[in-house]
Design a protein around this motif. Structure first.
Motif, PDB file in Angstrom:
ATOM      1  N   GLN A  86       0.831  -1.201   0.000  1.00 46.36           N
ATOM      2  CA  GLN A  86       0.000   0.000   0.000  1.00 46.36           C
ATOM      3  C   GLN A  86       0.870   1.258   0.000  1.00 46.36           C
ATOM      4  OE1 GLN A  86      -3.706  -0.562  -0.011  1.00 46.36           O
ATOM      5  NE2 GLN A  86      -2.524  -2.273  -0.815  1.00 46.36           N
ATOM      6  N   VAL A  87       1.380   1.606  -1.176  1.00 45.55           N
ATOM      7  CA  VAL A  87       2.289   2.738  -1.335  1.00 45.55           C
ATOM      8  C   VAL A  87       1.525   4.059  -1.330  1.00 45.55           C
ATOM      9  CG1 VAL A  87       4.023   3.809  -2.824  1.00 45.55           C
ATOM     10  CG2 VAL A  87       3.929   1.311  -2.594  1.00 45.55           C
ATOM     11  N   ARG A  88       0.385   4.099  -1.974  1.00 54.56           N
ATOM     12  CA  ARG A  88      -0.483   5.284  -2.018  1.00 54.56           C
ATOM     13  C   ARG A  88       0.260   6.573  -2.357  1.00 54.56           C
ATOM     14  NH1 ARG A  88      -3.198   2.777   2.875  1.00 54.56           N
ATOM     15  NH2 ARG A  88      -4.975   1.708   1.946  1.00 54.56           N
ATOM     16  N   ASN A  89       0.995   6.552  -3.463  1.00 53.23           N
ATOM     17  CA  ASN A  89       1.714   7.726  -3.962  1.00 53.23           C
ATOM     18  C   ASN A  89       2.766   8.266  -2.992  1.00 53.23           C
ATOM     19  OD1 ASN A  89       0.394   7.800  -6.471  1.00 53.23           O
ATOM     20  ND2 ASN A  89      -1.369   8.786  -5.506  1.00 53.23           N
ATOM     21  N   HIS A  90       3.306   7.395  -2.149  1.00 54.36           N
ATOM     22  CA  HIS A  90       4.371   7.782  -1.220  1.00 54.36           C
ATOM     23  C   HIS A  90       5.520   6.778  -1.330  1.00 54.36           C
ATOM     24  CE1 HIS A  90       2.266  11.048   0.786  1.00 54.36           C
ATOM     25  NE2 HIS A  90       1.182  10.297   0.734  1.00 54.36           N
ATOM     26  N   PRO A  91       6.289   6.850  -2.413  1.00 48.37           N
ATOM     27  CA  PRO A  91       7.364   5.870  -2.608  1.00 48.37           C
ATOM     28  C   PRO A  91       8.397   5.865  -1.484  1.00 48.37           C
ATOM     29  CG  PRO A  91       7.571   7.672  -4.180  1.00 48.37           C
ATOM     30  CD  PRO A  91       6.253   7.848  -3.478  1.00 48.37           C
ATOM     31  N   GLU A  92       8.471   6.934  -0.720  1.00 42.25           N
ATOM     32  CA  GLU A  92       9.435   6.982   0.380  1.00 42.25           C
ATOM     33  C   GLU A  92       9.125   5.961   1.475  1.00 42.25           C
ATOM     34  OE1 GLU A  92       6.156   9.903   1.471  1.00 42.25           O
ATOM     35  OE2 GLU A  92       7.219   9.370  -0.356  1.00 42.25           O
ATOM     36  N   ILE A  93       7.907   5.403   1.497  1.00 40.19           N
ATOM     37  CA  ILE A  93       7.568   4.401   2.520  1.00 40.19           C
ATOM     38  C   ILE A  93       7.891   2.971   2.085  1.00 40.19           C
ATOM     39  CG2 ILE A  93       5.761   5.891   3.468  1.00 40.19           C
ATOM     40  CD1 ILE A  93       3.692   3.894   2.278  1.00 40.19           C
ATOM     41  N   HIS A  97       9.952   0.831   4.413  1.00 43.88           N
ATOM     42  CA  HIS A  97       9.203   0.436   5.610  1.00 43.88           C
ATOM     43  C   HIS A  97       8.233  -0.710   5.293  1.00 43.88           C
ATOM     44  CE1 HIS A  97      10.885   3.915   7.575  1.00 43.88           C
ATOM     45  NE2 HIS A  97      10.433   4.670   6.592  1.00 43.88           N
ATOM     46  N   GLU A 134       0.852  -2.487   4.945  1.00 40.94           N
ATOM     47  CA  GLU A 134       0.896  -1.073   5.292  1.00 40.94           C
ATOM     48  C   GLU A 134       2.083  -0.852   6.211  1.00 40.94           C
ATOM     49  OE1 GLU A 134      -2.983  -0.602   7.026  1.00 40.94           O
ATOM     50  OE2 GLU A 134      -3.967  -0.560   5.067  1.00 40.94           O
ATOM     51  N   VAL A 135       2.466   0.378   6.425  1.00 40.63           N
ATOM     52  CA  VAL A 135       3.644   0.676   7.236  1.00 40.63           C
ATOM     53  C   VAL A 135       3.520   0.111   8.650  1.00 40.63           C
ATOM     54  CG1 VAL A 135       5.034   2.523   8.248  1.00 40.63           C
ATOM     55  CG2 VAL A 135       4.263   2.713   5.887  1.00 40.63           C
TER      56      VAL A 135
END
Length: 130
Positions: free
Chosen positions: A86-93, A96, A122-123
């Motif tokens: 579940q990246v949801r447009n946040h590749p920086e996660i 994690h 999810e994170v």
């Protein structure tokens, strides 16, 4: 079949290339580097072709594509297992998410554990849908 040991190589397949920074110490540290599906099919193949190839290869699919989280279109009971990161447009996660995935795979090394399940990574958690 267990995820431990060299015989399990190829039991995981990724729809997407795993980013270089996430490769080193995640899932792959205990000897299962997943195969990237583009080895078998075109990288721009439809989701239906991707999931069909994963079934044909008898593998668990790891995907950054949120479409595989749709249990109506992809009912988990029909597949060997799907991990939807579940990246949801946040590749920086992604690092994690990969750490969470690694820990889950280490705690659950038996391939049958994943059969018929959609695992939403999810994170802070992994949600399991059957």
């Amino acid at each position: 079949m267990s995820l431990r040991g060299a015989e399990r190589r190829g039991n995981l397949i990724t729809q997407n290339e795993i980013p270089r920074f996430a490769r080193n110490d995640t899932v792959w540290s205990f000897n299962t580097y997943p195969c990237v599906i583009r080895v078998y099919i075109s990288p721009d193949s439809s989701d239906q072709i991707v999931i069909s190839k994963a079934q044909e290869l008898d593998t668990i699919l790891i995907s950054l594509n949120g479409d595989f989280a749709d249990i109506v279109t992809y009912p988990p009971k029909k597949y060997k297992g799907i991990f939807a990161l579940q990246v949801r447009n946040h590749p920086e996660i992604i690092p994690h998410l990969m750490e969470r995935l690694k820990n889950y795979l280490s705690a659950n090394p038996e391939m049958n554990h994943y059969k018929g399940k959609l695992l939403l990574v999810e994170v802070h958690r992994i949600r399991v849908r059957e």
